[in-house]
Design a protein around this motif. Structure first.
Motif, PDB file in Angstrom:
ATOM      1  N   ALA A 116       0.834  -1.204   0.000  1.00  0.00           N
ATOM      2  CA  ALA A 116       0.000   0.000   0.000  1.00  0.00           C
ATOM      3  C   ALA A 116       0.873   1.259   0.000  1.00  0.00           C
ATOM      4  N   ILE A 117       1.949   1.243   0.794  1.00  0.00           N
ATOM      5  CA  ILE A 117       2.847   2.405   0.852  1.00  0.00           C
ATOM      6  C   ILE A 117       3.544   2.602  -0.491  1.00  0.00           C
ATOM      7  N   VAL A 118       4.034   1.525  -1.083  1.00  0.00           N
ATOM      8  CA  VAL A 118       4.739   1.626  -2.366  1.00  0.00           C
ATOM      9  C   VAL A 118       3.798   2.116  -3.461  1.00  0.00           C
ATOM     10  N   LYS A 119       2.579   1.589  -3.494  1.00  0.00           N
ATOM     11  CA  LYS A 119       1.605   2.007  -4.511  1.00  0.00           C
ATOM     12  C   LYS A 119       1.251   3.477  -4.352  1.00  0.00           C
ATOM     13  N   ALA A 120       1.026   3.908  -3.098  1.00  0.00           N
ATOM     14  CA  ALA A 120       0.699   5.313  -2.853  1.00  0.00           C
ATOM     15  C   ALA A 120       1.884   6.212  -3.195  1.00  0.00           C
ATOM     16  N   LEU A 159      -6.262   5.566   0.877  1.00  0.00           N
ATOM     17  CA  LEU A 159      -6.362   6.466   2.024  1.00  0.00           C
ATOM     18  C   LEU A 159      -5.113   7.332   2.152  1.00  0.00           C
ATOM     19  N   LEU A 160      -3.943   6.736   1.951  1.00  0.00           N
ATOM     20  CA  LEU A 160      -2.704   7.510   2.025  1.00  0.00           C
ATOM     21  C   LEU A 160      -2.685   8.617   0.972  1.00  0.00           C
ATOM     22  N   ILE A 163      -5.051  11.457   1.959  1.00  0.00           N
ATOM     23  CA  ILE A 163      -4.551  12.262   3.078  1.00  0.00           C
ATOM     24  C   ILE A 163      -3.625  13.368   2.588  1.00  0.00           C
ATOM     25  N   PHE A 164      -2.771  13.033   1.607  1.00  0.00           N
ATOM     26  CA  PHE A 164      -1.743  13.992   1.184  1.00  0.00           C
ATOM     27  C   PHE A 164      -2.147  14.843  -0.022  1.00  0.00           C
ATOM     28  N   ILE A 165      -3.369  14.700  -0.507  1.00  0.00           N
ATOM     29  CA  ILE A 165      -3.824  15.577  -1.579  1.00  0.00           C
ATOM     30  C   ILE A 165      -3.743  17.030  -1.102  1.00  0.00           C
TER      31      ILE A 165
END
Length: 273
Positions: A116-120, A159-160, A163-165
């Motif tokens: 999930a972190i890598v994809k985001a 979700l990640l 959040i950072f949009i």
């Protein structure tokens, strides 16, 4: 020499190995159906068997007969009901994966979190969306979590990213992941006061370095100006990481922390500061 004439010790050893193999096969089959609705059906079968034993013990003949019928026809029902699980087990057996090392639920959660972190990160890097994601390890980060907005949410790339949009309420600050969950967003991290940090690095990189100096956390940074991906660990900054290197690093440090080759990724990254 016939089996019956083997020494007593050898007979016991063969029986022990026989029982051990059977238990191992049962364990692997349980691992296959774990997490599926089949596990609930297995509990129902166990209840039927227990009721059959109790009814036989106290003399409930009608109930005993009903349980006998359920058990007799149950084998056919098992084949029909457990068809997807049996097919999956046979497929894994054909691939040679049934008896391979099983991952624990915690490792599966960590692997999902890493993906999930890598994809985001990939999504935000391409669009130059600034991001700061810190992952708690042994050193607690409770004081920094309290500075943000508590979420206690499942880690997902969607979700990640949200959040950072830019210009959203939570985009400014850091996301802290604790126990494979997003504990809080918009968290304040201490800025590094090292005089050796490149002047081209902004507040996110200084915050990532700062938290790595006071905790053993791993922090992922996406530059808003260039879209470059960096990681901080133990007071060191590794810049311009490729996504495969990022995935390798997170896997080695979070899923396989005892791997002796965990430092192999370092030479593949550009170290700064």
């Amino acid at each position: 020499m016939p089996f019956g004439e083997l020494p007593t010790f050898v007979n016991y050893l063969i029986k022990f190995v026989d029982i051990l193999v059977v238990w191992f096969v049962i364990y692997k089959l349980i691992m296959v159906v774990r997490g599926t609705k089949a596990i609930q059906l297995l509990k129902g079968i166990i209840v039927i068997i227990l009721v059959r034993i109790v009814s036989s013990f106290i003399g409930l003949s009608t109930l005993q007969w009903l349980m006998d019928q359920a058990i007799t026809w149950g084998f056919l029902a098992i084949i029909i009901i457990f068809q997807p699980e049996l097919r999956r087990a046979l497929e894994q057996l054909g691939r040679g994966k049934l008896f391979s090392r099983s991952t624990t639920p915690e490792e599966e959660e960590q692997t999902h979190m890493i993906e999930a972190i890598v994809k985001a990160t990939e999504y935000m890097a391409k669009r130059r969306i600034g991001a700061l994601i810190s992952i708690e390890r042994e050193t607690g980060m409770g004081d920094y979590i309290e500075t943000g907005i508590p979420l206690q949410a499942h880690v997902s790339s969607e979700l990640l990213i949200n959040i950072f949009i830019p210009n959203t309420p939570l985009h400014d600050g850091a996301v802290i992941i604790q126990k494979n969950q997003i504990a809080a967003a918009s968290c304040y991290l201490p800025l590094s006061e090292s005089p050796f940090i490149s002047k081209e690095l902004g507040t996110r990189h200084r915050a990532a370095l700062g938290i790595s100096e006071v905790t053993d956390s791993i922090t992922v940074v996406v530059s808003e100006e260039t879209g470059a991906v960096s990681v901080t660990k133990n007071g060191e900054l590794y810049r311009d990481l490729k996504l495969d290197v990022l995935r390798e690093l997170l896997t080695k440090e979070l899923v396989q922390p005892k791997t002796t080759s965990s430092s192999r990724w370092q030479w593949r990254a550009k170290k700064s500061g």
